[in-house]
Structure formats: structure tokens, C-alpha cells
Design an enzyme around this catalytic site. Structure first.
Site, PDB file in Angstrom:
ATOM      1  N   ASP A   1       0.882  -1.155   0.000  1.00  0.00           N
ATOM      2  CA  ASP A   1       0.000   0.000   0.000  1.00  0.00           C
ATOM      3  C   ASP A   1       0.933   1.223   0.000  1.00  0.00           C
ATOM      4  OD1 ASP A   1      -2.394   1.572   0.573  1.00  0.00           O
ATOM      5  OD2 ASP A   1      -1.605   1.755   2.595  1.00  0.00           O
ATOM      6  N   LEU A   2       0.420   2.388  -0.330  1.00  0.00           N
ATOM      7  CA  LEU A   2       1.304   3.566  -0.395  1.00  0.00           C
ATOM      8  C   LEU A   2       1.162   4.456   0.846  1.00  0.00           C
ATOM      9  CD1 LEU A   2       3.300   5.314  -2.034  1.00  0.00           C
ATOM     10  CD2 LEU A   2       1.310   6.429  -3.061  1.00  0.00           C
ATOM     11  N   ASP A   3      -0.004   5.118   0.943  1.00  0.00           N
ATOM     12  CA  ASP A   3      -0.216   6.064   2.043  1.00  0.00           C
ATOM     13  C   ASP A   3      -0.212   5.340   3.387  1.00  0.00           C
ATOM     14  OD1 ASP A   3      -0.553   8.216   0.338  1.00  0.00           O
ATOM     15  OD2 ASP A   3      -2.699   7.905   0.130  1.00  0.00           O
TER      16      ASP A   3
ATOM     17  N   THR B   1       1.611  10.130   3.909  1.00  0.00           N
ATOM     18  CA  THR B   1       0.761  11.143   3.279  1.00  0.00           C
ATOM     19  C   THR B   1      -0.589  11.269   3.988  1.00  0.00           C
ATOM     20  OG1 THR B   1       0.448   9.405   1.697  1.00  0.00           O
ATOM     21  CG2 THR B   1       1.625  11.340   0.926  1.00  0.00           C
TER      22      THR B   1
ATOM     23  N   LYS C   1      -8.692   6.060   5.900  1.00  0.00           N
ATOM     24  CA  LYS C   1      -7.456   5.434   5.422  1.00  0.00           C
ATOM     25  C   LYS C   1      -7.751   4.295   4.456  1.00  0.00           C
ATOM     26  CE  LYS C   1      -4.293   6.778   9.048  1.00  0.00           C
ATOM     27  NZ  LYS C   1      -3.440   6.347  10.171  1.00  0.00           N
TER      28      LYS C   1
ATOM     29  N   SER D   1      -2.496   0.631  -4.328  1.00  0.00           N
ATOM     30  CA  SER D   1      -2.967   1.811  -3.596  1.00  0.00           C
ATOM     31  C   SER D   1      -4.306   2.307  -4.118  1.00  0.00           C
ATOM     32  CB  SER D   1      -1.922   2.924  -3.741  1.00  0.00           C
ATOM     33  OG  SER D   1      -2.450   4.167  -3.335  1.00  0.00           O
ATOM     34  N   ALA D   2      -5.104   2.888  -3.223  1.00  0.00           N
ATOM     35  CA  ALA D   2      -6.383   3.482  -3.624  1.00  0.00           C
ATOM     36  C   ALA D   2      -6.182   4.863  -4.231  1.00  0.00           C
ATOM     37  CB  ALA D   2      -7.289   3.590  -2.406  1.00  0.00           C
TER      38      ALA D   2
ATOM     39  N   LYS E   1     -11.058  -0.713  -1.650  1.00  0.00           N
ATOM     40  CA  LYS E   1     -10.861  -1.573  -0.478  1.00  0.00           C
ATOM     41  C   LYS E   1     -12.015  -1.309   0.497  1.00  0.00           C
ATOM     42  CE  LYS E   1      -5.922  -0.581  -0.919  1.00  0.00           C
ATOM     43  NZ  LYS E   1      -4.781   0.191  -0.373  1.00  0.00           N
TER      44      LYS E   1
ATOM     45  N   GLU F   1      -0.096  -3.298   4.639  1.00  0.00           N
ATOM     46  CA  GLU F   1      -1.219  -2.345   4.720  1.00  0.00           C
ATOM     47  C   GLU F   1      -1.288  -1.637   6.069  1.00  0.00           C
ATOM     48  OE1 GLU F   1      -3.849  -0.698   3.877  1.00  0.00           O
ATOM     49  OE2 GLU F   1      -4.100  -1.260   1.806  1.00  0.00           O
ATOM     50  N   ASP F   2      -1.714  -0.369   6.047  1.00  0.00           N
ATOM     51  CA  ASP F   2      -1.896   0.363   7.315  1.00  0.00           C
ATOM     52  C   ASP F   2      -3.368   0.576   7.644  1.00  0.00           C
ATOM     53  OD1 ASP F   2      -2.319   2.273   5.222  1.00  0.00           O
ATOM     54  OD2 ASP F   2      -2.194   3.848   6.745  1.00  0.00           O
TER      55      ASP F   2
HETATM   56  P1  B16 Z   1      -6.303  10.212  -3.661  1.00  0.00           P
HETATM   57  P2  B16 Z   1      -3.577   4.084   0.017  1.00  0.00           P
HETATM   58  C1  B16 Z   1      -5.426   6.002  -0.051  1.00  0.00           C
HETATM   59  O1  B16 Z   1      -4.156   5.534  -0.352  1.00  0.00           O
HETATM   60  C2  B16 Z   1      -5.443   6.817   1.237  1.00  0.00           C
HETATM   61  O2  B16 Z   1      -5.141   5.993   2.351  1.00  0.00           O
HETATM   62  C3  B16 Z   1      -6.794   7.423   1.432  1.00  0.00           C
HETATM   63  O3  B16 Z   1      -6.818   8.198   2.620  1.00  0.00           O
HETATM   64  C4  B16 Z   1      -7.125   8.297   0.210  1.00  0.00           C
HETATM   65  O4  B16 Z   1      -8.414   8.871   0.327  1.00  0.00           O
HETATM   66  C5  B16 Z   1      -7.052   7.434  -1.050  1.00  0.00           C
HETATM   67  O5  B16 Z   1      -5.769   6.861  -1.148  1.00  0.00           O
HETATM   68  C6  B16 Z   1      -7.333   8.221  -2.303  1.00  0.00           C
HETATM   69  O6  B16 Z   1      -6.274   9.079  -2.528  1.00  0.00           O
HETATM   70  O7  B16 Z   1      -7.225  11.284  -3.200  1.00  0.00           O
HETATM   71  O8  B16 Z   1      -4.845  10.642  -3.726  1.00  0.00           O
HETATM   72  O9  B16 Z   1      -6.752   9.549  -4.941  1.00  0.00           O
HETATM   73  O10 B16 Z   1      -3.476   4.057   1.504  1.00  0.00           O
HETATM   74  O11 B16 Z   1      -4.529   3.068  -0.559  1.00  0.00           O
HETATM   75  O12 B16 Z   1      -2.234   4.105  -0.658  1.00  0.00           O
HETATM   76 MG    MG Z   2      -2.753   3.200   3.350  1.00  0.00          MG
END
Ligand code: B16
Ligand code: MG
Length: 218
Positions: free
Chosen positions: A9-11, A17, A45, A114-115, A145, A169-170
Site C-alpha cells: 500500500d502507499l499512504d 501522506t 485510510k 494503492s487506492a 478496499k 497495509e496500514d
Molecule cells: P487520492 P492508500 C489512499 O491511499 C489513502 O489511504 C486514502 O486516505 C485516500 O483517500 C485514497 O488513497 C485516495 O487518494 O485522493 O490521492 O486519490 O493508503 O490506498 O495508498
Molecule cells: Mg494506506
């Protein structure tokens, strides 16, 4: 060869972030007179941008038109992007690089799951894009997710079975997605929030490379 899939996962896993997402959402919430705390933020998240806004509006019992929602989504993303401008290698979370290096040296499959729709620019800015053989992000999936789509696509593109795949994953939603996919889930963060994970580490500095070695040999 013992090639496994390691899906990151990224964030909140590679970079923090989440703090920037929080600041940007907090601005929208305060504009709308909604109280938005770090505890509320946990629920966002791993959740898509569109769904995140809906959760905030539900918190404030606010009904909004699609035009208004689009405006807030645009504003949130512009604000979020302004925090990313100065991002560099120093924002990679402690302990992540040794794991990426180890996996690369041992010819393992490395993917991003990542989302976020901003995943690529973040990997570019932090200089780690080259580690990832496969990138699946918010632009590639239609189900967020805890739907396992993002991880299933990542493993499939790497050509590795789900049972041979490991997900870092966090978020609660992300751990659930990995479990539903039949993958091994590795929670990074709070053990209480991530209690459904197969393994949990406070952060990557608590993860010995022998652990990664044992996963490769599994
Ligand atoms: P964006 P991940 C997710 O990333 C974040 O955890 C989540 O808080 C955020 O709303 C989502 O990405 C969408 O991000 O607005 O940049 O498209 O944790 O799946 O890497
Ligand atoms: Mg995350």
C-alpha cells in the site's frame, strides 16, 4: 525459483501522506461546520476520495448536490497536491528502503496496490518508482478496499498466485481486502486497529529482514 508477490500500500506504509490527506479534508470539514478529528480520519485510510467525502458528509448529516461534491473533491485534491510539491526521498518511512532493496536483490515480485490516484507522482517524487514491477492504483480499479480488486490485479499482473502473495497495509479496509483475496496480510501500525492482520508490526523498523526471508521461503 521462489518468486513471491510483495504488494505495498502507499499512504501510511511507504510514505506518511495520511497527514496531508487529513489536513486537506479538515479544511473542507471546517468549511462545512463539521468536526473532523484524527479518530474520524482513521475511517478514511485506504478509502477512495469519493467515498471519503461521503463519510465526512455523513458525519455532518449534510445532503449535497453532485455539483457541490465535485467542487469539494476538486478543492481537496488541489490542497492535497500543494502539500506534495516539496516531497522527496526523505519522506519515505523508516525501514522501508532496506525491505525494498532486499526484495529487489532476491528477485521478488514487487507491486504497489494503492487506492490513490496520485500514487505515481508520489513514487516519482520520492525516487522509488524503479522498484515497482507493477503499479495498480485508484485509476485502475472500480471497487475500493475492502474489495480485494486492487490486490488481485497486482498479483495477476505479476503472474503470482494469491496464496503466494503478501500485502503490507496500514488500514483496516486494506487488511480486510488482503484477507478476502486469500493473501497474507501484514499490518503496519496500530495492533488494535489492524487486529485482523496475519502479522502486525508497529512500523518497518520493527521488521527484521529474517522475517522477509522466511516469507520468501514459505
Ligand atoms: P487520492 P492508500 C489512499 O491511499 C489513502 O489511504 C486514502 O486516505 C485516500 O483517500 C485514497 O488513497 C485516495 O487518494 O485522493 O490521492 O486519490 O493508503 O490506498 O495508498
Ligand atoms: Mg494506506
Amino acid at each position: 525459483m521462489n518468486k513471491k508477490a510483495f504488494i505495498f500500500d502507499l499512504d501510511g506504509v511507504i510514505v506518511d501522506t495520511a497527514k496531508y490527506h487529513f489536513l486537506a479534508w479538515q479544511k473542507i470539514a471546517s468549511q462545512l461546520g463539521i468536526e473532523f478529528t484524527p479518530e474520524h480520519n482513521e475511517k478514511l485510510k485506504g478509502v477512495s476520495r469519493v467515498r471519503s467525502l461521503d463519510i465526512i458528509l455523513e458525519l455532518g448529516n449534510i445532503d449535497a448536490s453532485q455539483v457541490e461534491k465535485d467542487q469539494w473533491l476538486k478543492q481537496k485534491n488541489e490542497d492535497y497536491l500543494s502539500y506534495l510539491v516539496n516531497m522527496d526521498y526523505s519522506e519515505i518511512l523508516p525501514g522501508v528502503m532496506p525491505v525494498l532493496e532486499y526484495l529487489k536483490e532476491h528477485n521478488q515480485g514487487i507491486a504497489l496496490g494503492s487506492a490513490s490516484k496520485n500514487a505515481r507522482p508520489i513514487l516519482e517524487k520520492t525516487g522509488i518508482l524503479r522498484y515497482f514491477e507493477v503499479i495498480i492504483d485508484g485509476n485502475d480499479v472500480s471497487n475500493a478496499k475492502p474489495d480485494p480488486e486492487v490486490f488481485l490485479q497486482a498479483a495477476q499482473k505479476l503472474g503470482i498466485e494469491n496464496a503466494q502473495s503478501f500485502v503490507f497495509e496500514d488500514s483496516e479496509a486494506g487488511i480486510q481486502a488482503a484477507n478476502i483475496a486469500g493473501m497474507t496480510s501484514i499490518g503496519i501500525g496500530d495492533a488494535q486497529i489492524l487486529h485482523e492482520a496475519n502479522y502486525i508490526f508497529r512500523d518497518f523498523t520493527f521488521m527484521d529482514l529474517h522475517f522477509i526471508e522466511s516469507l520468501i521461503k514459505k
